[in-house]
Design a protein around this motif. Structure first.
Motif, mmCIF file in Angstrom:
data_model
loop_
_atom_site.group_PDB
_atom_site.id
_atom_site.type_symbol
_atom_site.label_atom_id
_atom_site.label_comp_id
_atom_site.label_asym_id
_atom_site.label_seq_id
_atom_site.Cartn_x
_atom_site.Cartn_y
_atom_site.Cartn_z
ATOM 1 N N ALA A 85 -61.607 -33.698 -98.939
ATOM 2 C CA ALA A 85 -62.544 -32.875 -99.704
ATOM 3 C C ALA A 85 -63.928 -33.520 -99.725
ATOM 4 C CB ALA A 85 -62.029 -32.694 -101.130
ATOM 5 N N GLN A 86 -63.981 -34.835 -99.919
ATOM 6 C CA GLN A 86 -65.256 -35.542 -99.927
ATOM 7 C C GLN A 86 -65.964 -35.424 -98.581
ATOM 8 O OE1 GLN A 86 -63.063 -39.113 -101.676
ATOM 9 N NE2 GLN A 86 -65.137 -39.522 -102.385
ATOM 10 N N THR A 87 -65.208 -35.610 -97.524
ATOM 11 C CA THR A 87 -65.788 -35.522 -96.189
ATOM 12 C C THR A 87 -66.323 -34.119 -95.924
ATOM 13 O OG1 THR A 87 -64.280 -37.219 -95.357
ATOM 14 C CG2 THR A 87 -65.314 -35.772 -93.720
ATOM 15 N N TYR A 88 -65.571 -33.112 -96.359
ATOM 16 C CA TYR A 88 -66.011 -31.726 -96.171
ATOM 17 C C TYR A 88 -67.347 -31.491 -96.895
ATOM 18 C CZ TYR A 88 -66.092 -26.644 -96.251
ATOM 19 O OH TYR A 88 -66.475 -25.326 -96.100
ATOM 20 N N MET A 89 -67.443 -31.958 -98.128
ATOM 21 C CA MET A 89 -68.691 -31.788 -98.888
ATOM 22 C C MET A 89 -69.858 -32.456 -98.174
ATOM 23 S SD MET A 89 -67.635 -32.478 -102.847
ATOM 24 C CE MET A 89 -66.006 -32.027 -103.453
ATOM 25 N N GLU A 90 -69.634 -33.694 -97.727
ATOM 26 C CA GLU A 90 -70.704 -34.470 -97.105
ATOM 27 C C GLU A 90 -71.164 -33.860 -95.788
ATOM 28 O OE1 GLU A 90 -68.750 -38.209 -96.885
ATOM 29 O OE2 GLU A 90 -68.651 -38.412 -99.067
ATOM 30 N N GLU A 91 -70.263 -33.183 -95.096
ATOM 31 C CA GLU A 91 -70.601 -32.601 -93.794
ATOM 32 C C GLU A 91 -71.132 -31.177 -93.899
ATOM 33 O OE1 GLU A 91 -67.070 -32.978 -91.472
ATOM 34 O OE2 GLU A 91 -67.347 -35.133 -91.104
ATOM 35 N N ASN A 92 -71.121 -30.613 -95.098
ATOM 36 C CA ASN A 92 -71.571 -29.227 -95.275
ATOM 37 C C ASN A 92 -72.548 -29.100 -96.441
ATOM 38 O OD1 ASN A 92 -69.668 -27.429 -93.399
ATOM 39 N ND2 ASN A 92 -68.416 -29.063 -94.302
ATOM 40 N N LEU A 93 -73.455 -30.071 -96.548
ATOM 41 C CA LEU A 93 -74.384 -30.089 -97.676
ATOM 42 C C LEU A 93 -75.309 -28.882 -97.717
ATOM 43 C CD1 LEU A 93 -75.555 -33.801 -97.979
ATOM 44 C CD2 LEU A 93 -73.935 -32.565 -99.405
ATOM 45 N N GLY A 94 -75.639 -28.352 -96.557
ATOM 46 C CA GLY A 94 -76.565 -27.230 -96.520
ATOM 47 C C GLY A 94 -75.938 -25.898 -96.861
#
Length: 328
Positions: free
Chosen positions: A224-233
Motif C-alpha cells: 500500500a505504501q509503495t502504491y501511494m508513493e508511485e501514484n502521488l499525482g
C-alpha cells in the motif's frame, strides 16, 4: 546560588550540547555579575564515570562524581545515543536514571536536550506529560514510551519543572529559556545576541524529513505504501486500494496505523509534502505546478496541509530553502 549539574551519561554524548550549554550559562552568569549582582549559578559536569572519551578519543570528559555534590537545583541531560540503540542506552544508564528520579522528587528541575529525552522518559517522570525530542528519533520514542504525549513539531516544552526540546542545535533555544528563568529576560536577550541565536524559534517542523516506516514486517501495508508513493499525482481512494489488496477498509486502516504510526491519509499527506518540499528546494516551478505534481487540485487544501506539516507556507518554504531564491 543555584546549583546546575550537566550530566555526562554513558554512551555517545554530543559534546556540543554539553559545551554549548556550559558556555552560554557561564556567559550569562558573568554578564549578571557585571551588572552588579552576586553570582546566580554554579555549574558542574557530573556523572558515574571518572572519564568519558569521545570523538575517536580526540576528546575526553572528566565529570565530578555525582555523590560528591550535595545539592542540585537544575539537572541538564545532554544529547546522547548508543550504537546498540536506545534500548541499550537506557539499560546502560539505569543508575543515572534512578538518580534523576530521586533528584526531581527532591525539588530539582530537569531539562533534556534532544535525545536526552530518552533517559528522562525512562525515569517515568514524563508519564502523562508532553515532551519533544529530535524528529528523527520520534518513532523509536513512541515505541518505547507510548504513554507519553510526544509533540515532535514543538521546539521547546516546559511542564512542571521539566523541560524538553527538539533536535541538534535547537538546544541553544532551550538554554536561552533556562537563562531567562534563572536570570532574567535581559540576560537571555544579551546571550542571544552574543551567541547569535534566533530568539523566536518555536518549531522544528521546517527541519523535519518525513520518513516512511517500512521495517514493520506487514507486507500488505508495504504494498500500500509503495502504491501511494508511485501514484502521488493521482487521486487515491483508500477504499479501492483496500479492495485491491483483498482486505476490508476497516482492517486496512487498523493495520496501517499499527505498522506505520500514521493513518493512510496522514501517510499520504506526509509523502506528498516531502516531495513538494524537494521540488521547492531545487526547482523553478511555481506553487500550482508543484501542487499538480503531487496530486493536489485545491490550492487552499495544499497550502493548509503544507503549512500544518512544515510550519511554513509553500512560498515561505521556497524562499527559505531554494538556493536560487536565496541568492537573488
Amino acid at each position: 546560588m543555584k546549583q546546575v549539574t550537566i550530566l555526562v551519561p554513558t554512551g555517545n554524548v554530543n559534546l556540543s550540547s554539553i559545551m554549548g550549554t556550559f558556555e552560554i550559562l557561564t556567559e550569562a552568569n558573568e554578564y549578571w555579575q557585571k551588572l552588579g549582582n552576586e553570582p546566580r549559578i554554579e555549574i558542574r559536569l557530573a556523572g558515574a564515570l571518572a572519564e568519558l572519551k569521545q570523538g575517536a578519543h580526540f576528546y575526553s570528559l572528566h565529570p565530578v562524581d555525582l555523590g560528591e555534590i550535595k545539592k542540585h537545583d537544575l539537572v541538564i541531560i545532554p544529547s546522547v545515543s548508543d550504537p546498540g540503540g536506545y534500548d541499550r542506552l537506557i539499560s546502560n544508564n539505569k543508575a543515572l536514571i534512578e538518580w534523576m528520579r530521586a533528584q526531581y522528587k527532591n525539588g530539582a528541575e530537569i531539562a533534556s536536550i534532544c535525545t536526552g529525552a530518552f533517559l528522562l522518559a525512562a525515569t517515568g517522570l514524563l508519564e502523562g506529560k508532553t515532551c519533544s525530542t529530535h524528529w528523527h528519533a520520534g518513532s523509536d520514542f513512541r515505541r518505547l514510551f507510548p504513554n507519553i504525549d510526544l509533540q515532535i513539531d514543538k521546539l521547546l516544552i516546559a511542564e512542571q519543572g521539566i523541560y524538553t526540546n527538539g533536535g541538534a542545535f535547537s538546544f541553544l533555544n532551550l538554554v536561552l529559556l533556562l537563562v531567562e528563568k534563572y536570570f532574567d529576560r535581559q540576560t537571555a536577550i544579551f546571550c542571544s545576541k552574543v551567541f547569535q541565536i534566533d530568539f523566536d524559534r518555536k518549531s522544528q517542523s521546517p527541519f523535519s524529513i518525513f520518513q516512511p516506516q517500512k521495517n514493520h514486517g506487514d507486507e500488505l501495508i508495504c504494498k500500500a505504501q509503495t502504491y501511494m508513493e508511485e501514484n502521488l499525482g493521482e487521486k487515491i481512494s483508500f477504499g479501492k486500494l483496500a479492495s485491491k489488496l483483498n482486505v476490508s477498509r476497516r482492517n486496512f486502516d487498523r493495520r496501517f496505523i499499527k505498522a506505520t504510526g500514521n493513518t493512510p491519509v496522514e501517510y499520504l499527506q506526509g509523502v506528498k509534502v516531502e516531495v513538494a518540499k524537494s521540488i521547492l528546494e531545487k526547482g523553478r516551478k511555481n506553487i500550482f505546478e508543484v501542487m499538480d505534481e503531487v496530486g493536489y487540485s485545491d490550492d487552499r487544501a495544499f497550502r493548509e496541509v503544507f503549512k500544518r506539516i512544515t510550519g511554513l507556507s509553500p512560498s515561505d518554504y521556497r524562499a527559505k530553502y531554494n538556493k536560487e531564491a536565496v541568492l537573488i
